[in-house]
Design an enzyme around this catalytic site. Structure first.
Site, PDB file in Angstrom:
ATOM      1  N   TYR A 154       0.832  -1.209   0.000  1.00 46.86           N
ATOM      2  CA  TYR A 154       0.000   0.000   0.000  1.00 46.86           C
ATOM      3  C   TYR A 154       0.868   1.261   0.000  1.00 46.86           C
ATOM      4  O   TYR A 154       0.591   2.223  -0.725  1.00 46.86           O
ATOM      5  CB  TYR A 154      -0.912  -0.029   1.225  1.00 46.86           C
ATOM      6  N   SER A 155       1.938   1.246   0.795  1.00 46.10           N
ATOM      7  CA  SER A 155       2.859   2.388   0.832  1.00 46.10           C
ATOM      8  C   SER A 155       3.529   2.592  -0.518  1.00 46.10           C
ATOM      9  O   SER A 155       3.698   3.726  -0.980  1.00 46.10           O
ATOM     10  CB  SER A 155       3.922   2.183   1.922  1.00 46.10           C
ATOM     11  N   ALA A 156       3.911   1.492  -1.156  1.00 44.60           N
ATOM     12  CA  ALA A 156       4.544   1.590  -2.476  1.00 44.60           C
ATOM     13  C   ALA A 156       3.583   2.185  -3.491  1.00 44.60           C
ATOM     14  O   ALA A 156       3.952   3.055  -4.297  1.00 44.60           O
ATOM     15  CB  ALA A 156       5.008   0.200  -2.932  1.00 44.60           C
TER      16      ALA A 156
END
Length: 242
Positions: A154-156
């Site tokens: 999700y962060s990526a």
């Protein structure tokens, strides 16, 4: 020419709040969703209750061909219409430590949360450039700014969306199209299900989760003429959590 606003993932949560807020602002709202017919119909009824006009457009934002086909068909059936506002809101979470993350969960999140930006934005970009008018608003995340453990995928995806926002903003600014990102913190929607709410609230200076309407209000402002000189920005809505 009738102007429309397209909100992806518009059937629930932040997307629903954005649809309702843009309807109150006078836009004809296109509510995109992928599967939940009942939730989408509820959003449409709330758009109409707010005094606006809306329509449903069902397609999977992670499927490039489906996006091109659905948007192309919509444009053909609305020859005098112009989608001047795009809110890229659709997203999913599949949290896990990377050590145990399945390949499917990595690619699904990247496809839905990042590839969808390309899939939906590209078909709508040329009309905006030709009309010299457009507002692209990407719903990113606190996770894309600081990274959160258990959310490497999700962060990526959200970090990539933020970078894409900054790059595209520079490409289209001469044609009077703005591109901005909103980075919500913890907002009271389905997306925070399963998280330790009490523990997280203690880390937030405002001591609460945000409301979808608080994100929607910013999206609505960024869609206006008053926001014409704001582009390439990432604006956090996070109660002071950094």
């Amino acid at each position: 020419m009738t102007e429309y606003a397209l909100v992806t993932g518009g059937s629930r949560g932040i997307g629903r709040a954005v649809c309702i807020r843009l309807a109150r602002q006078g836009f004809n709202v296109i509510i995109n969703y992928v599967s939940n017919d009942e939730a989408a119909a509820l959003t449409l009824s709330q758009v109409e209750e707010a005094g606006g006009k809306g329509e449903l457009l069902k397609f999977d934002v992670s499927d490039c061909q489906a996006c091109a086909s659905s948007l192309g068909a919509w444009q053909e059936s609305h020859p005098d219409a112009f989608i001047s506002v795009l809110v890229n809101n659709a997203g999913v979470r599949k949290d896990n430590l990377l050590l145990w993350m399945e390949q499917e969960d990595w690619y699904r999140v990247i496809s839905t949360d990042l590839n969808s930006f390309y899939n939906v934005t590209r078909p709508l970009l040329q009309p905006m450039v030709l009309h010299k008018k457009g507002r692209i608003i990407n719903i990113a995340s606190l996770s894309g700014l600081k990274g959160l453990p258990g959310q490497t995928n999700y962060s990526a995806a959200k970090g990539g969306l933020i970078a894409a926002t900054k790059a595209l903003a520079q490409e289209v600014a001469p044609r009077k199209v703005t591109v901005n990102a909103i980075a919500p913190g913890f907002i009271d929607t389905d997306m925070v299900e399963g998280l330790d709410e009490d523990s997280l609230k203690s880390q937030i200076p405002a001591r609460r989760f945000g409301k979808p309407e608080e994100v929607a209000s910013l999206a609505a402002f960024l869609s206006t003429d008053e926001a014409a000189y704001i582009t390439g920005q990432v604006i956090s809505v996070n109660g002071g959590l950094y």
